[in-house]
Design a protein around this motif. Structure first.
Motif, PDB file in Angstrom:
ATOM      1  N   TYR A  38      47.173-115.929  -6.425  1.00  0.00           N
ATOM      2  CA  TYR A  38      47.842-116.834  -5.506  1.00  0.00           C
ATOM      3  C   TYR A  38      49.352-116.641  -5.618  1.00  0.00           C
ATOM      4  CZ  TYR A  38      43.509-119.237  -4.418  1.00  0.00           C
ATOM      5  OH  TYR A  38      42.243-119.533  -3.965  1.00  0.00           O
ATOM      6  N   TYR A  39      49.978-116.460  -4.459  1.00  0.00           N
ATOM      7  CA  TYR A  39      51.413-116.197  -4.397  1.00  0.00           C
ATOM      8  C   TYR A  39      52.121-117.320  -3.640  1.00  0.00           C
ATOM      9  CZ  TYR A  39      50.155-111.379  -5.619  1.00  0.00           C
ATOM     10  OH  TYR A  39      49.670-110.251  -6.236  1.00  0.00           O
ATOM     11  N   CYS A  40      53.248-117.726  -4.163  1.00  0.00           N
ATOM     12  CA  CYS A  40      54.126-118.655  -3.466  1.00  0.00           C
ATOM     13  C   CYS A  40      55.071-117.858  -2.570  1.00  0.00           C
ATOM     14  CB  CYS A  40      54.922-119.445  -4.503  1.00  0.00           C
ATOM     15  SG  CYS A  40      56.035-120.686  -3.824  1.00  0.00           S
ATOM     16  N   ASN A  41      55.392-118.411  -1.429  1.00  0.00           N
ATOM     17  CA  ASN A  41      56.275-117.724  -0.487  1.00  0.00           C
ATOM     18  C   ASN A  41      57.272-118.696   0.120  1.00  0.00           C
ATOM     19  OD1 ASN A  41      56.689-116.970   2.673  1.00  0.00           O
ATOM     20  ND2 ASN A  41      56.690-115.144   1.391  1.00  0.00           N
ATOM     21  N   LEU A  42      58.461-118.205   0.397  1.00  0.00           N
ATOM     22  CA  LEU A  42      59.460-118.978   1.124  1.00  0.00           C
ATOM     23  C   LEU A  42      59.955-118.166   2.310  1.00  0.00           C
ATOM     24  CD1 LEU A  42      62.247-121.244  -0.110  1.00  0.00           C
ATOM     25  CD2 LEU A  42      62.859-119.389   1.418  1.00  0.00           C
ATOM     26  N   ASN A  43      59.928-118.816   3.474  1.00  0.00           N
ATOM     27  CA  ASN A  43      60.447-118.191   4.696  1.00  0.00           C
ATOM     28  C   ASN A  43      61.883-118.661   4.887  1.00  0.00           C
ATOM     29  OD1 ASN A  43      61.122-117.506   7.354  1.00  0.00           O
ATOM     30  ND2 ASN A  43      58.998-117.615   8.020  1.00  0.00           N
ATOM     31  N   GLU A  44      62.801-117.736   4.808  1.00  0.00           N
ATOM     32  CA  GLU A  44      64.222-118.089   4.878  1.00  0.00           C
ATOM     33  C   GLU A  44      64.664-118.470   6.295  1.00  0.00           C
ATOM     34  OE1 GLU A  44      62.779-115.249   4.278  1.00  0.00           O
ATOM     35  OE2 GLU A  44      64.053-113.517   4.693  1.00  0.00           O
ATOM     36  N   GLY A  45      63.790-118.241   7.273  1.00  0.00           N
ATOM     37  CA  GLY A  45      64.106-118.596   8.644  1.00  0.00           C
ATOM     38  C   GLY A  45      63.599-119.982   8.996  1.00  0.00           C
ATOM     39  N   THR A  46      63.369-120.189  10.282  1.00  0.00           N
ATOM     40  CA  THR A  46      62.936-121.502  10.762  1.00  0.00           C
ATOM     41  C   THR A  46      61.560-121.445  11.405  1.00  0.00           C
ATOM     42  OG1 THR A  46      64.045-121.131  12.865  1.00  0.00           O
ATOM     43  CG2 THR A  46      65.319-122.221  11.147  1.00  0.00           C
ATOM     44  N   THR A  47      60.798-120.404  11.117  1.00  0.00           N
ATOM     45  CA  THR A  47      59.498-120.231  11.749  1.00  0.00           C
ATOM     46  C   THR A  47      58.393-120.263  10.712  1.00  0.00           C
ATOM     47  OG1 THR A  47      59.648-117.827  11.559  1.00  0.00           O
ATOM     48  CG2 THR A  47      60.511-118.817  13.573  1.00  0.00           C
ATOM     49  N   TRP A  48      57.168-120.430  11.181  1.00  0.00           N
ATOM     50  CA  TRP A  48      56.003-120.308  10.315  1.00  0.00           C
ATOM     51  C   TRP A  48      55.786-118.829  10.016  1.00  0.00           C
ATOM     52  CZ3 TRP A  48      53.654-124.591   8.360  1.00  0.00           C
ATOM     53  CH2 TRP A  48      53.909-125.811   8.998  1.00  0.00           C
ATOM     54  N   GLY A  49      54.958-118.567   9.061  1.00  0.00           N
ATOM     55  CA  GLY A  49      54.689-117.186   8.685  1.00  0.00           C
ATOM     56  C   GLY A  49      55.441-116.835   7.417  1.00  0.00           C
ATOM     57  N   PRO A  50      55.002-115.788   6.745  1.00  0.00           N
ATOM     58  CA  PRO A  50      55.620-115.438   5.468  1.00  0.00           C
ATOM     59  C   PRO A  50      57.043-114.935   5.627  1.00  0.00           C
ATOM     60  CG  PRO A  50      54.097-113.731   6.128  1.00  0.00           C
ATOM     61  CD  PRO A  50      53.929-114.857   7.106  1.00  0.00           C
ATOM     62  N   GLY A  51      57.858-115.265   4.645  1.00  0.00           N
ATOM     63  CA  GLY A  51      59.223-114.773   4.609  1.00  0.00           C
ATOM     64  C   GLY A  51      59.381-113.713   3.546  1.00  0.00           C
ATOM     65  N   SER A  52      60.628-113.489   3.169  1.00  0.00           N
ATOM     66  CA  SER A  52      60.945-112.378   2.279  1.00  0.00           C
ATOM     67  C   SER A  52      60.731-112.662   0.802  1.00  0.00           C
ATOM     68  CB  SER A  52      62.398-111.947   2.473  1.00  0.00           C
ATOM     69  OG  SER A  52      62.646-111.588   3.799  1.00  0.00           O
ATOM     70  N   TYR A  53      60.670-113.932   0.468  1.00  0.00           N
ATOM     71  CA  TYR A  53      60.668-114.292  -0.949  1.00  0.00           C
ATOM     72  C   TYR A  53      59.253-114.607  -1.428  1.00  0.00           C
ATOM     73  CZ  TYR A  53      65.664-114.620  -0.231  1.00  0.00           C
ATOM     74  OH  TYR A  53      66.963-114.335   0.075  1.00  0.00           O
ATOM     75  N   TRP A  54      58.878-113.922  -2.502  1.00  0.00           N
ATOM     76  CA  TRP A  54      57.560-114.083  -3.105  1.00  0.00           C
ATOM     77  C   TRP A  54      57.690-114.364  -4.595  1.00  0.00           C
ATOM     78  CZ3 TRP A  54      53.210-114.074  -0.121  1.00  0.00           C
ATOM     79  CH2 TRP A  54      53.312-113.511   1.157  1.00  0.00           C
ATOM     80  N   GLY A  55      56.769-115.161  -5.095  1.00  0.00           N
ATOM     81  CA  GLY A  55      56.662-115.313  -6.536  1.00  0.00           C
ATOM     82  C   GLY A  55      55.890-114.165  -7.132  1.00  0.00           C
ATOM     83  N   GLN A  56      55.720-114.211  -8.450  1.00  0.00           N
ATOM     84  CA  GLN A  56      55.051-113.116  -9.141  1.00  0.00           C
ATOM     85  C   GLN A  56      53.537-113.204  -9.039  1.00  0.00           C
ATOM     86  OE1 GLN A  56      56.174-115.815 -10.566  1.00  0.00           O
ATOM     87  NE2 GLN A  56      54.699-116.439 -12.131  1.00  0.00           N
ATOM     88  N   GLY A  57      53.029-114.336  -8.640  1.00  0.00           N
ATOM     89  CA  GLY A  57      51.594-114.530  -8.494  1.00  0.00           C
ATOM     90  C   GLY A  57      50.969-115.170  -9.716  1.00  0.00           C
ATOM     91  N   THR A  58      49.918-115.940  -9.487  1.00  0.00           N
ATOM     92  CA  THR A  58      49.170-116.550 -10.574  1.00  0.00           C
ATOM     93  C   THR A  58      47.679-116.379 -10.286  1.00  0.00           C
ATOM     94  OG1 THR A  58      48.893-118.559 -11.915  1.00  0.00           O
ATOM     95  CG2 THR A  58      49.204-118.881  -9.550  1.00  0.00           C
ATOM     96  N   GLN A  59      46.939-115.965 -11.296  1.00  0.00           N
ATOM     97  CA  GLN A  59      45.513-115.675 -11.116  1.00  0.00           C
ATOM     98  C   GLN A  59      44.694-116.957 -11.137  1.00  0.00           C
ATOM     99  OE1 GLN A  59      43.814-112.521 -10.732  1.00  0.00           O
ATOM    100  NE2 GLN A  59      42.093-113.899 -10.281  1.00  0.00           N
ATOM    101  N   VAL A  60      43.814-117.087 -10.155  1.00  0.00           N
ATOM    102  CA  VAL A  60      42.824-118.163 -10.121  1.00  0.00           C
ATOM    103  C   VAL A  60      41.450-117.512 -10.126  1.00  0.00           C
ATOM    104  CG1 VAL A  60      41.825-120.029  -8.751  1.00  0.00           C
ATOM    105  CG2 VAL A  60      44.313-119.809  -8.952  1.00  0.00           C
ATOM    106  N   THR A  61      40.646-117.859 -11.105  1.00  0.00           N
ATOM    107  CA  THR A  61      39.296-117.311 -11.213  1.00  0.00           C
ATOM    108  C   THR A  61      38.303-118.458 -11.256  1.00  0.00           C
ATOM    109  OG1 THR A  61      40.110-115.385 -12.445  1.00  0.00           O
ATOM    110  CG2 THR A  61      37.749-115.838 -12.546  1.00  0.00           C
ATOM    111  N   VAL A  62      37.338-118.419 -10.345  1.00  0.00           N
ATOM    112  CA  VAL A  62      36.325-119.464 -10.266  1.00  0.00           C
ATOM    113  C   VAL A  62      34.984-118.837 -10.616  1.00  0.00           C
ATOM    114  CG1 VAL A  62      35.271-121.246  -8.849  1.00  0.00           C
ATOM    115  CG2 VAL A  62      37.658-120.577  -8.443  1.00  0.00           C
ATOM    116  N   SER A  63      34.381-119.340 -11.667  1.00  0.00           N
ATOM    117  CA  SER A  63      33.097-118.806 -12.110  1.00  0.00           C
ATOM    118  C   SER A  63      31.954-119.612 -11.500  1.00  0.00           C
ATOM    119  CB  SER A  63      33.011-118.841 -13.629  1.00  0.00           C
ATOM    120  OG  SER A  63      33.061-120.170 -14.097  1.00  0.00           O
ATOM    121  N   SER A  64      30.843-118.914 -11.258  1.00  0.00           N
ATOM    122  CA  SER A  64      29.683-119.575 -10.632  1.00  0.00           C
ATOM    123  C   SER A  64      28.752-120.172 -11.675  1.00  0.00           C
ATOM    124  CB  SER A  64      28.933-118.581  -9.758  1.00  0.00           C
ATOM    125  OG  SER A  64      28.530-117.473 -10.533  1.00  0.00           O
TER     126      SER A  64
END
Length: 119
Positions: A93-119
């Motif tokens: 899972y990655y966090c994102n910030l859009n530096e503009g004023t629109t929806w959709g991904p922007g240029s800034y991303w985090g490093q990511g964090t793993q989410v694992t769901v076991s059955s």
């Protein structure tokens, strides 16, 4: 410049819950859309949820009713509360910030964090 740092990922059993946090530093404005994206092995990165500074939200159909995105503008932090998790939610899972004023991904991303769901 903006930096994004995620936390809160981990391993959880199906049906469980996790809360992700993303703390931003730098120039963050109310009009910036912040969001969570995820990428599972062999799949494209996809939107999970996004939120504006005034609380408007957008969710992927697959998470509606289970996930909730929220934002604390004073702390420059966005959260993702994930309930009723299932194995299909397993991804980085990655966090994102859009530096503009629109929806959709922007240029800034985090490093990511793993989410694992076991059955």
């Amino acid at each position: 410049q903006v930096q994004l740092v995620e936390s809160g990922g981990g391993l959880v059993q199906a049906g469980g819950s996790l809360r992700l946090s993303c703390a931003a530093s730098g120039r963050v404005f109310l009009f910036n859309v912040m969001g969570w994206y995820r990428q599972a092995p062999g799949k494209q990165r996809e939107l999970v949820a996004a939120i504006t500074g005034v609380g408007s939200t957008d969710y992927a159909d697959s998470v509606k009713g289970r996930f909730t995105i929220s934002r604390d503008n004073a702390k420059k932090t966005v959260y993702l509360q994930m309930n009723s998790l299932n194995p299909e939610d397993t991804a980085v899972y990655y966090c994102n910030l859009n530096e503009g004023t629109t929806w959709g991904p922007g240029s800034y991303w985090g490093q990511g964090t793993q989410v694992t769901v076991s059955s």
